[in-house]
Design a protein around this motif. Structure first.
Motif, PDB file in Angstrom:
ATOM      1  N   UNK A   3       0.804  -1.216   0.000  1.00  0.00           N
ATOM      2  CA  UNK A   3       0.000   0.000   0.000  1.00  0.00           C
ATOM      3  C   UNK A   3       0.843   1.276   0.000  1.00  0.00           C
ATOM      4  N   UNK A   4       2.033   1.190   0.537  1.00  0.00           N
ATOM      5  CA  UNK A   4       2.891   2.371   0.602  1.00  0.00           C
ATOM      6  C   UNK A   4       4.334   1.932   0.734  1.00  0.00           C
ATOM      7  N   UNK A   5       5.217   2.893   0.922  1.00  0.00           N
ATOM      8  CA  UNK A   5       6.642   2.602   1.011  1.00  0.00           C
ATOM      9  C   UNK A   5       7.032   1.958   2.333  1.00  0.00           C
TER      10      UNK A   5
ATOM     11  N   UNK B 142       3.536  -7.300  -6.225  1.00  0.00           N
ATOM     12  CA  UNK B 142       2.598  -6.971  -7.281  1.00  0.00           C
ATOM     13  C   UNK B 142       1.756  -5.805  -6.796  1.00  0.00           C
ATOM     14  N   UNK B 143       0.670  -5.527  -7.477  1.00  0.00           N
ATOM     15  CA  UNK B 143      -0.140  -4.361  -7.109  1.00  0.00           C
ATOM     16  C   UNK B 143      -0.769  -4.516  -5.729  1.00  0.00           C
ATOM     17  N   UNK B 144      -0.867  -5.752  -5.221  1.00  0.00           N
ATOM     18  CA  UNK B 144      -1.590  -6.013  -3.974  1.00  0.00           C
ATOM     19  C   UNK B 144      -0.686  -6.336  -2.793  1.00  0.00           C
TER      20      UNK B 144
END
Length: 235
Positions: A48-50, A83-85
């Motif tokens: 979700x974030x760094x 990945x995106x999730x």
């Protein structure tokens, strides 16, 4: 892709047995045994974030100081895949002692590496792996960030000793001789003002099972009771 297949493809490891250790707020942890009988920990974090990636690189840094388990590189020489999730990474499995404890020198080293204004974020006995040779490895840095290390250390010592005030005073003094901390009474007042992270429990009620909730509430009561009844709190 199924998890065993993904690990085989990305890490070249053949997983014989796989068991889920916990699921909390989209954060999954597995214990895996490979066909050559080695054990590894597999962690799935939300991408979700760094912060998730930063926590992995922090553990890589601390592993070089031998105070965190090694992160296992994948076939591409990277510390995680994503990945995106999700972000997935593997860390070395640490065999722990049946004896409860913490090597205070290792704890001091961790805080020196974190710096004056940063804390672990979720420091508790279960996140301080204590080995048979009396060494400590620290894990679960997903909540690493700015904070008051005096109150975090005090809460940890209370939980580790189950409120043994002599142990708490002795170890807190030992640590404060090496890194700058608040006076113990002031730190206890800070713990009470912070509410010992109970808002965190309330905000994640739907993610926690009943056993975890009972454990969290019991720890909360122990910390507050110790600060109020056994330490002369200055607020």
């Amino acid at each position: 892709m199924e998890l065993k297949q993904l690990i085989r493809k990305e890490y070249g490891l053949n997983i014989l047995n796989l068991s889920k250790l916990t699921k909390f707020a989209h954060h999954d942890v597995y214990l895996a045994e490979t066909t050559n009988k080695n054990k590894v920990i597999i962690k799935l974090l939300p991408n979700m974030n760094k912060k998730s990636k930063s926590s992995i690189f922090l553990q890589v840094k601390l592993a070089k100081k031998n105070i965190a388990p090694n992160i296992i590189k994948n076939n591409a020489g990277e510390y995680f895949i994503s990945n995106y999730k999700n972000i997935l990474f593997l860390q070395k499995y640490i065999e722990t002692s049946e004896e409860v404890g913490c090597n205070i020198s290792d704890l001091i080293t961790m805080y020196k590496e974190l710096g004056n204004t940063k804390i672990h974020g979720d420091l508790r006995p279960s996140n301080a792996l204590y080995t048979k040779d009396h060494h400590s490895y620290f894990i679960d840095f997903e909540y690493f960030g700015p904070g008051n290390r005096s109150s975090e250390i005090l809460k940890f010592l209370i939980l580790e000793s189950e409120g043994d005030i002599e142990y708490i005073y002795n170890k807190y003094t030992q640590i404060s001789n090496e890194i700058k901390l608040q006076n113990l009474e002031v730190a206890a007042g800070t713990v009470l003002k912070e509410g010992y992270n109970f808002d965190f429990v309330l905000n994640h009620l739907t993610d926690l099972n009943s056993d975890y909730l009972k454990k969290e509430i019991k720890e909360h009561v122990l910390v507050i009771k110790t600060c109020l009844e056994k330490i002369n709190v200055k607020r």
